[in-house]
Design an enzyme around this catalytic site. Structure first.
Site, PDB file in Angstrom:
ATOM      1  N   ASP A 142      -7.880  -5.594   0.071  1.00 11.77           N
ATOM      2  CA  ASP A 142      -8.336  -6.447  -1.026  1.00 11.77           C
ATOM      3  C   ASP A 142      -7.943  -7.910  -0.881  1.00 11.77           C
ATOM      4  O   ASP A 142      -8.355  -8.751  -1.664  1.00 11.77           O
ATOM      5  CB  ASP A 142      -7.786  -5.914  -2.355  1.00 11.77           C
ATOM      6  N   HIS A 180       0.843  -1.192   0.000  1.00 12.87           N
ATOM      7  CA  HIS A 180       0.000   0.000   0.000  1.00 12.87           C
ATOM      8  C   HIS A 180       0.876   1.239   0.000  1.00 12.87           C
ATOM      9  O   HIS A 180       1.939   1.232   0.627  1.00 12.87           O
ATOM     10  CB  HIS A 180      -0.926   0.014   1.236  1.00 12.87           C
TER      11      HIS A 180
HETATM   12  N1  CMC Z   1       4.153  -7.488  -4.760  1.00 13.39           N
HETATM   13  C1  CMC Z   1       5.467  -7.412  -4.963  1.00 13.39           C
HETATM   14  N2  CMC Z   1       6.202  -6.283  -4.827  1.00 13.39           N
HETATM   15  C2  CMC Z   1       5.545  -5.186  -4.454  1.00 13.39           C
HETATM   16  C3  CMC Z   1       4.160  -5.199  -4.220  1.00 13.39           C
HETATM   17  C4  CMC Z   1       3.465  -6.393  -4.373  1.00 13.39           C
HETATM   18  N3  CMC Z   1       2.164  -6.444  -4.162  1.00 13.39           N
HETATM   19  N4  CMC Z   1       3.778  -3.956  -3.880  1.00 13.39           N
HETATM   20  C5  CMC Z   1       4.881  -3.194  -3.900  1.00 13.39           C
HETATM   21  N5  CMC Z   1       5.955  -3.936  -4.244  1.00 13.39           N
HETATM   22  C6  CMC Z   1       7.336  -3.463  -4.333  1.00 13.39           C
HETATM   23  C7  CMC Z   1       7.520  -2.587  -5.568  1.00 13.39           C
HETATM   24  O1  CMC Z   1       7.901  -3.351  -6.688  1.00 13.39           O
HETATM   25  C8  CMC Z   1       8.602  -1.640  -5.100  1.00 13.39           C
HETATM   26  O2  CMC Z   1       9.832  -2.301  -5.195  1.00 13.39           O
HETATM   27  P1  CMC Z   1      11.190  -1.459  -5.517  1.00 13.39           P
HETATM   28  O3  CMC Z   1      11.324  -0.443  -4.433  1.00 13.39           O
HETATM   29  O4  CMC Z   1      12.261  -2.503  -5.484  1.00 13.39           O
HETATM   30  O5  CMC Z   1      10.977  -0.853  -6.873  1.00 13.39           O
HETATM   31  C9  CMC Z   1       8.289  -1.426  -3.629  1.00 13.39           C
HETATM   32  O6  CMC Z   1       7.590  -2.617  -3.220  1.00 13.39           O
HETATM   33  C10 CMC Z   1       7.449  -0.203  -3.347  1.00 13.39           C
HETATM   34  O7  CMC Z   1       6.255  -0.329  -4.092  1.00 13.39           O
HETATM   35  P2  CMC Z   1       5.636   0.781  -5.022  1.00 13.39           P
HETATM   36  O8  CMC Z   1       4.980   0.132  -6.194  1.00 13.39           O
HETATM   37  O9  CMC Z   1       6.652   1.841  -5.314  1.00 13.39           O
HETATM   38  O10 CMC Z   1       4.548   1.366  -4.051  1.00 13.39           O
HETATM   39  P3  CMC Z   1       3.352   2.241  -4.465  1.00 13.39           P
HETATM   40  O11 CMC Z   1       3.008   3.012  -3.260  1.00 13.39           O
HETATM   41  O12 CMC Z   1       3.630   2.992  -5.698  1.00 13.39           O
HETATM   42  O13 CMC Z   1       2.205   1.174  -4.806  1.00 13.39           O
HETATM   43  C11 CMC Z   1       0.454  -0.393  -4.619  1.00 13.39           C
HETATM   44  C12 CMC Z   1       1.265   0.709  -3.911  1.00 13.39           C
HETATM   45  C13 CMC Z   1      -0.749  -0.716  -3.759  1.00 13.39           C
HETATM   46  C14 CMC Z   1      -0.025   0.100  -5.982  1.00 13.39           C
HETATM   47  C15 CMC Z   1       1.376  -1.636  -4.778  1.00 13.39           C
HETATM   48  O14 CMC Z   1       1.773  -2.100  -3.504  1.00 13.39           O
HETATM   49  C16 CMC Z   1       0.653  -2.743  -5.559  1.00 13.39           C
HETATM   50  O15 CMC Z   1       0.663  -2.716  -6.784  1.00 13.39           O
HETATM   51  N6  CMC Z   1       0.048  -3.749  -4.838  1.00 13.39           N
HETATM   52  C17 CMC Z   1      -0.721  -4.781  -5.499  1.00 13.39           C
HETATM   53  C18 CMC Z   1      -2.089  -4.231  -5.925  1.00 13.39           C
HETATM   54  C19 CMC Z   1      -3.001  -4.026  -4.754  1.00 13.39           C
HETATM   55  O16 CMC Z   1      -3.165  -4.874  -3.893  1.00 13.39           O
HETATM   56  N7  CMC Z   1      -3.661  -2.851  -4.744  1.00 13.39           N
HETATM   57  C20 CMC Z   1      -4.690  -2.525  -3.734  1.00 13.39           C
HETATM   58  C21 CMC Z   1      -4.274  -1.375  -2.853  1.00 13.39           C
HETATM   59  S1  CMC Z   1      -5.336  -1.198  -1.413  1.00 13.39           S
HETATM   60  C22 CMC Z   1      -6.908  -0.790  -2.018  1.00 13.39           C
HETATM   61  C23 CMC Z   1      -6.936   0.447  -2.819  1.00 13.39           C
HETATM   62  O17 CMC Z   1      -6.376   1.466  -2.432  1.00 13.39           O
HETATM   63  O18 CMC Z   1      -7.603   0.433  -3.868  1.00 13.39           O
END
Ligand code: CMC
Length: 440
Positions: free
Chosen positions: A371, A313
């Site tokens: 989720d 998140h």
């Molecule tokens: N699986 C594997 N790696 C992950 C995941 C994951 N679910 N989430 C984040 N990471 C890694 C990401 O690759 C990054 O790695 P690095 O620093 O080496 O590049 C690091 O963790 C930080 O992640 P980020 O993508 O920069 O974080 P963000 O704040 O931009 O994204 C997120 C947050 C929710 C989009 C992401 O965690 C994600 O795609 N999760 C899976 C989808 C999901 O469950 N979304 C629902 C969110 S909660 C409900 C809502 O708000 O709608």
């Protein structure tokens, strides 16, 4: 810009650029991080800030929802989500989000009546549905019909009229459940079921989805409580992608139905509200605990686009409090519907346990989010995965309309207009340097 009284800190932020120092006020929040007001930066220093994804930027001031991502705290108008999930119901939470405090019994009764008055849709909307393909994703119908409400309810489009604004918010919340249920019925080829206004919001939604012309759906209090809790937990989440989309669309003066349709579109993506469908589909694909290692390796591999859906998140760097509540409800709902040992729930628990021991997930503070468990509950209630994001959207109409109202009523509200770091061509002469690539 009109002036607004703010809670200033004694300190000022100083920024030095080319030997010149600029000072900016710092505003104190009630809780959480303070903010530096850089709104005058461009006019005094001729430079912009760069913050893709708004990772360090507060786009507005809000009194609605507070999240402490480090501690895993979520509060609506000051009330802990755990307490609201236990003691409140969805319509009371909608009222709380929109008006700022908990209603008394008389106010709540009146508000419930005002909402239920709007559960019906204009009859011509049925024709609208009939234009969709039966195999369309129900979110496609949700986006289209939500936007189309602006063509039917033209007496609540004046955003400068407080009464019309309130009436529009009630229409949006009430009709979103009817639209969602109609999208479901349409996709399974059954006739639409009319709302029943003697039922609660959640009972009515279950009734519209699962009753049919031959049989009335018997509403179980356990399932309707689970449904209501899901609605409460998804009602608002401060400035997430879809809420920011609603605010941005609304900042131009667009009508509320159009703004909420924009929010529905933003929610649909798998990184946001679409993750509940993606999480359940991922668990089904993993299939058995024996495959967890393989999928964790995929999630950790930067060359592989696979992510653990329902994990991670932007704000929570701790267990999402909503996931904790849903995890507890899961077994209760499964027992009630007669699934004693659901292999998907077992897999989810195993996956969570193993992932939370992995260095990759510990270092990046990746925990289950809302989720991860919601899909297991919704599936047990009887919804197909395509409906999960629709249910999220119905709940989020509460937060979207509250945030939209707050924005319109903010005296310093102005059109949202981010700037950019331009890295494209310098001026070119027309006709020179035509593309040599054959790939477009
Ligand atoms: N699986 C594997 N790696 C992950 C995941 C994951 N679910 N989430 C984040 N990471 C890694 C990401 O690759 C990054 O790695 P690095 O620093 O080496 O590049 C690091 O963790 C930080 O992640 P980020 O993508 O920069 O974080 P963000 O704040 O931009 O994204 C997120 C947050 C929710 C989009 C992401 O965690 C994600 O795609 N999760 C899976 C989808 C999901 O469950 N979304 C629902 C969110 S909660 C409900 C809502 O708000 O709608």
């Amino acid at each position: 810009m009109r002036e607004k009284k703010r809670n200033l800190t004694k300190n000022k932020a100083k920024l030095s650029i080319n030997n010149k120092t600029y000072e900016f006020p710092i505003y104190k929040s009630t809780e959480g991080e303070s903010v530096i007001d850089i709104s005058k930066l461009h006019s005094i220093a001729n430079i912009f800030t760069y913050d893709p994804g708004f990772t360090s930027t507060a786009s507005c001031e809000s009194k609605i929802t507070f999240i402490d991502g480090e501690k895993g705290i979520l509060r609506y108008r000051g009330y802990d989500i755990e307490e609201l999930a236990k003691k409140s119901d969805f319509i009371e939470v909608v009222n709380l989000l929109i008006y700022g405090d908990l209603p008394n019994n008389k106010q709540l009764k009146k508000y419930k009546r005002l909402i239920t008055r709007h559960t019906l849709l204009h009859d011509q909307i049925i024709n609208f549905f009939q234009g969709f393909r039966r195999d369309a994703h129900p979110m496609a119908m949700m986006v289209g019909v939500m936007g189309a409400l602006s063509s039917f309810y033209q007496d609540t489009l004046d955003i400068h009229d407080a009464h019309q604004r309130q009436e529009a918010t009630r229409r949006i919340v009430a009709k979103s459940a009817t639209i969602g249920a109609m999208a479901y019925k349409y996709s399974i080829g059954q006739s639409f079921v009319s709302p029943k206004n003697n039922l609660s919001f959640s009972e009515n939604f279950l009734h519209m989805c699962f009753s049919n012309t031959a049989e009335e759906y018997k509403i179980s209090p356990i399932l309707s409580k689970a449904m209501d809790t899901i609605f409460i937990l998804h009602a608002d989440h401060e400035q997430n992608a879809s809420t920011s989309t609603v605010r941005l669309a609304g900042s131009s003066g667009a009508n509320p139905f159009a703004c909420i349709a924009a929010g529905v579109s933003s929610l649909w993506g798998p990184a946001h509200g679409g993750a509940n469908q993606a999480a359940l589909e991922m668990l089904e694909e993993i299939g058995t605990s024996k495959n967890i290692r393989k999928y964790l390796n995929k999630a950790k591999n930067k060359k592989d686009p696979f992510k653990l859906m329902g994990f991670g998140h932007r704000v929570y760097k701790n267990y999402d409090p909503r996931a904790k509540i849903l995890k507890n409800i899961c077994q209760k709902v499964l027992n009630h519907v007669g699934i004693k040992n659901d292999p998907i729930l077992k897999l989810a628990i195993d996956l969570e346990k193993i992932a939370l021991r992995e260095k990759y997930f510990i270092d990046k503070k990746l925990y289950p989010n809302v989720d991860f468990y919601s899909g297991i509950i919704l599936r047990a209630i009887g919804f197909p995965p395509e409906m999960f994001t629709v249910i999220f959207a119905i709940a989020r109409t509460a937060g979207w309309t509250a945030q939209w109202t707050e924005m319109i009523e903010d005296p310093i509200q102005k059109i949202g207009r981010p700037r950019q770091l331009y890295t494209g061509n310098k001026p070119l002469k027309y006709g020179k340097n035509r593309s040599k690539k054959n790939t477009r």
